[in-house]
Every structure is written in structure tokens, then in C-alpha cells.
Design a protein around this motif. Structure first.
Motif, PDB file in Angstrom:
ATOM      1  N   MET A 219      65.639 105.412  26.048  1.00 33.52           N
ATOM      2  CA  MET A 219      66.638 104.687  25.629  1.00 33.52           C
ATOM      3  C   MET A 219      66.881 103.844  26.616  1.00 33.52           C
ATOM      4  SD  MET A 219      69.097 107.532  24.099  1.00 33.52           S
ATOM      5  CE  MET A 219      68.917 108.573  22.463  1.00 33.52           C
ATOM      6  N   LYS A 220      66.703 104.006  27.855  1.00 34.23           N
ATOM      7  CA  LYS A 220      66.820 103.091  29.018  1.00 34.23           C
ATOM      8  C   LYS A 220      66.003 102.019  28.557  1.00 34.23           C
ATOM      9  CE  LYS A 220      66.480 102.750  34.014  1.00 34.23           C
ATOM     10  NZ  LYS A 220      66.214 103.383  35.176  1.00 34.23           N
ATOM     11  N   ALA A 221      64.544 102.207  28.359  1.00 34.05           N
ATOM     12  CA  ALA A 221      63.622 101.362  28.282  1.00 34.05           C
ATOM     13  C   ALA A 221      63.948 100.564  27.083  1.00 34.05           C
ATOM     14  CB  ALA A 221      62.318 101.825  27.912  1.00 34.05           C
ATOM     15  N   SER A 225      72.639 101.622  28.195  1.00 34.26           N
ATOM     16  CA  SER A 225      73.139 102.105  29.165  1.00 34.26           C
ATOM     17  C   SER A 225      73.635 103.651  29.472  1.00 34.26           C
ATOM     18  CB  SER A 225      74.680 101.084  29.571  1.00 34.26           C
ATOM     19  OG  SER A 225      75.505 101.554  28.462  1.00 34.26           O
ATOM     20  N   LYS A 226      73.827 104.232  30.596  1.00 32.00           N
ATOM     21  CA  LYS A 226      74.137 105.345  30.496  1.00 32.00           C
ATOM     22  C   LYS A 226      75.327 105.896  29.743  1.00 32.00           C
ATOM     23  CE  LYS A 226      72.503 107.146  35.079  1.00 32.00           C
ATOM     24  NZ  LYS A 226      72.763 107.742  36.192  1.00 32.00           N
ATOM     25  N   LYS A 227      76.331 104.819  29.764  1.00 29.97           N
ATOM     26  CA  LYS A 227      77.606 105.141  28.904  1.00 29.97           C
ATOM     27  C   LYS A 227      77.113 105.209  27.494  1.00 29.97           C
ATOM     28  CE  LYS A 227      82.206 103.363  27.906  1.00 29.97           C
ATOM     29  NZ  LYS A 227      83.414 102.444  28.185  1.00 29.97           N
ATOM     30  N   GLN A 228      76.354 104.250  27.037  1.00 26.66           N
ATOM     31  CA  GLN A 228      75.879 104.103  25.392  1.00 26.66           C
ATOM     32  C   GLN A 228      75.100 105.727  25.296  1.00 26.66           C
ATOM     33  OE1 GLN A 228      73.860 100.527  25.960  1.00 26.66           O
ATOM     34  NE2 GLN A 228      75.200  99.672  24.295  1.00 26.66           N
ATOM     35  N   MET A 229      74.250 105.972  26.372  1.00 32.32           N
ATOM     36  CA  MET A 229      73.651 107.333  26.185  1.00 32.32           C
ATOM     37  C   MET A 229      74.347 108.502  26.025  1.00 32.32           C
ATOM     38  SD  MET A 229      70.429 106.967  28.812  1.00 32.32           S
ATOM     39  CE  MET A 229      69.482 105.137  29.190  1.00 32.32           C
ATOM     40  N   VAL A 230      75.556 108.400  27.121  1.00 32.68           N
ATOM     41  CA  VAL A 230      76.441 109.577  26.715  1.00 32.68           C
ATOM     42  C   VAL A 230      77.201 109.580  25.567  1.00 32.68           C
ATOM     43  CG1 VAL A 230      78.805 110.359  27.878  1.00 32.68           C
ATOM     44  CG2 VAL A 230      76.811 109.585  29.151  1.00 32.68           C
ATOM     45  N   ASN A 231      77.628 108.350  24.888  1.00 23.67           N
ATOM     46  CA  ASN A 231      78.517 108.201  23.771  1.00 23.67           C
ATOM     47  C   ASN A 231      77.418 108.791  22.691  1.00 23.67           C
ATOM     48  OD1 ASN A 231      80.548 107.268  25.026  1.00 23.67           O
ATOM     49  ND2 ASN A 231      79.975 105.121  24.638  1.00 23.67           N
TER      50      ASN A 231
END
Length: 369
Positions: A219-221, A225-231
Motif C-alpha cells: 500500500m505504501k508503494a 499514508s499510514k493514516k490511510q492504511m489504519v483507516n
């Protein structure tokens, strides 16, 4: 009741028994003509829906506001006026899956794009800031020149960061320059680095979370962002709740069976209680989602935020208290014993259901496309 024409032939088309009245006494099928006018499709649907609708709203009233009473009524044999527990659970599960996706997302007003003049002015101010940082030793000349070169490239456009705030390319470059550690995942900046850390990890944590880390690096690639991943993970978690509840149904009923008199209560009885309680949980979760969606459309005022938090708190507290009231009413033990058994069951099932939910959410997140 259907208004279809009754057949002259008294032989039931379904089971071949003789039908004296409108309905077959053996299988319950209505002895009406099998071929009907086209409009019958619509009238039949309206009749069935109206009949089910009456059952449904009465069942919902008991389910939401009279903890345990629906289960008591069903176990006492009063079943015709209520929706059957399995049908009720399936219907509410379906709505919980379907409705949140149909509700429109709030469209917060995006920040206005700056004019080219303002962008150029911002660029000059940023360059001056970079020069000051270079003079004080915060930035090296090479890093400063690299940022300036990026700023002068054709890629200098208005973009949005992970929090939804507008920012320019040079702002992103500066943020990335000083936030490399915050962009790591479990202390690693790539899967190669993650695997090297995993080799020295004796706790096994890095081994267990490797599929999750691999998905996050993927997902980072893709620019998340981390926040979007957490969401995304919490979104997956919410959609996993109906699955977890469905799988945990027999386990919950089993714990009820262990804690109560085996002669007085059958496993079937505990299953009915569980179906009703889990239907209630799904319904309240759906209400929470709808409340969240509604308040997302309202202005970001302190009053609205307070009301949203208050409603959420009240619903969560009611979800917890509901179990104890329903347990006391259905199993009719003394208050002290009911509170004791209810507390143990509540804690045990909270732990079990949380573990089930986290495992399923983990699997669902890893399998995201």
C-alpha cells in the motif's frame, strides 16, 4: 391473505392430499390456480411485504427496547407474530452489509487551489527558508539544491497530504526529508529490511505480522499514508463484525449452556437467546454507522461533535447493559447469581469475540486487493 382464485380440483399440487379449505392441512400450501394474471406478481409481493412488515416492526420494537422479552415470547411458543430468529439475524446482517455502502460519503469542501502568482510567491519564500536552514547547518547544500531542483521542475503542482490538507511538492519533500522514521513500518523501511529484523527477533512478533507488513509496504508503494492504511484496516474491521458474530454464534451459545441448568435449558434455547442478542448487536452497530455518517455531513462544530460522542457513548453503554437485563429476564435466576454469571459470560465472550474479530480482520486485510 392472497386473493388468488381457488382451484376446483381439491388435490394439493404440492403434496397430493385433499384440501377442504383454502390451505392444505398437511403442507400449508394455498390451493389457488398456479397460473395468474401478470399484475398478480405485484399484488402478491405487496401482500407478503405488508404481512412481513407488520411482523418485522413489532419484532424490532421488542428486540431494541425490551431486552430478553422477544426470546421469552419465542420460547413460550408465541412465534407467529414475530420474525423467526434465523430470518431476523440474516435480514439484519444483510442490511448491515448493504446500507453503509449505499449511504453517501460526506464531501468536505476541498481547499481552493492557489493561483500561479501565489504559488510562485510561496516558492520564493520556501527557497529563502531553505537558504536560512542551509546557513544554520540544519540542511546540507546538496539537500537544499535537491529540493530547489524539484521545486523548479514541471512536477510542481498542488497536491493533498494524508490528512486531507493541501500542500505543495516542496512541502512534501521537506516533510519526507525530516519524517523518514515516521514512514517506517515496525521499524523497517522495506520488506528486505523487515526480513533482516525478523531474523534477529526472538519473540516471533515479526514472523506473525509479516503478511500484514507485506500488505502495508504494498500500500505504501501505491502512495497510501499510514493514516490511510489504519483507516482501511478499521474499515475492514467494521465489515468483518457480521462475519465474526456469525462464526461465534455457536461458541456464545455453548458458554451459555455451560453456565446454566442442563435439565431446564436446552442448547436450542441458548441458541435462540444468542440469535436475538447478536441481532440486537448488529442493529446497534448499524445505528452507530448511520449516526457517524449523518454527523459527517454536519459542520465541524463543537456542539455536533459533543452530540455525536454522547450518542455513541449511550449506545455502547446500552449494548453492554442490554445483555445483563436480557440474561436476567430470560434465565430468571436471582439478581446476584444473574449478575455473577452474566459478568463472567460477558468477560469471557468479549475476549473470545475480540480474538475472533482480530483474526478475521487480519486475514481480510491481508487479502485486500
Amino acid at each position: 391473505m392472497s386473493h388468488g382464485k381457488i382451484r376446483d380440483d381439491k388435490t394439493c399440487l404440492n403434496c397430493s392430499h385433499i384440501v377442504e379449505e383454502r390451505f392444505c392441512p398437511y403442507c400449508g400450501q394455498e390451493n389457488t390456480e398456479s397460473r395468474q394474471p401478470f399484475y398478480f406478481l405485484f399484488t402478491h409481493f405487496i401482500e407478503d411485504f405488508t404481512h412481513y412488515d407488520g411482523q418485522f416492526w413489532k419484532t424490532l420494537q421488542y428486540l431494541l427496547f425490551k431486552p430478553g422479552k422477544l426470546t421469552k415470547q419465542y420460547l413460550s411458543g408465541k412465534r407467529q407474530v414475530f420474525v423467526a430468529p434465523v430470518k431476523l439475524y440474516i435480514f439484519i446482517s444483510f442490511i448491515t452489509f448493504l446500507l453503509p455502502g449505499l449511504l453517501p460519503e460526506s464531501k468536505k469542501e476541498a481547499p481552493a487551489f492557489k493561483t500561479q502568482t501565489n504559488l510562485n510567491l510561496e516558492k520564493e519564500n520556501t527557497k529563502k527558508t531553505l537558504e536560512k536552514m542551509q546557513q544554520t547547518g540544519i540542511l546540507s547544500k546538496a539537500t537544499s539544491d535537491k529540493i530547489k531542483k524539484k521545486m523548479d521542475s514541471k512536477d510542481y503542482v498542488k497536491i493533498t497530504d494524508s490528512t486531507g490538507n493541501a500542500m505543495t511538492n516542496e512541502s512534501k519533500i521537506i516533510r519526507e526529508t525530516f519524517s523518514d522514521k515516521s514512514r517506517t513500518i515496525m521499524g523497517a523501511d522495506s520488506m528486505k529490511e523487515y526480513d533482516s529484523i525478523k531474523k534477529t527477533d526472538k519473540s516471533g512478533t515479526y514472523t506473525v505480522f509479516r503478511p500484514l507488513a507485506e500488505k502495508m509496504f504494498e500500500m505504501k508503494a501505491n502512495g497510501l499514508s499510514k493514516k490511510q492504511m489504519v483507516n482501511k484496516y478499521f474499515e475492514t474491521l467494521i465489515h468483518t463484525i457480521p462475519k465474526a458474530l456469525f462464526i461465534y454464534l455457536p461458541v456464545f451459545a455453548f458458554f451459555l449452556w455451560i453456565f446454566h441448568n442442563k435439565k431446564k435449558w436446552w442448547y436450542f434455547d441458548h441458541g435462540i437467546f444468542t440469535l436475538h442478542y447478536f441481532s440486537f448487536l448488529l442493529l446497534t452497530i448499524l445505528i452507530l454507522i448511520v449516526v457517524k455518517k449523518i454527523f459527517a455531513w454536519l459542520p465541524d462544530y463543537l456542539l455536533f461533535n459533543f452530540l455525536s460522542g454522547l450518542i455513541t457513548l449511550v449506545i455502547i453503554v446500552y449494548m453492554s447493559v442490554y445483555f445483563f437485563i436480557a440474561h436476567y429476564r430470560v434465565y430468571e435466576s436471582s439478581k446476584r447469581m444473574s449478575i455473577f454469571k452474566g459478568s463472567v459470560l460477558f468477560i469471557v465472550n468479549c475476549i473470545g469475540l475480540s480474538c475472533m474479530l482480530m483474526i478475521l480482520a487480519y486475514i481480510s486485510f491481508v487479502m485486500l486487493h
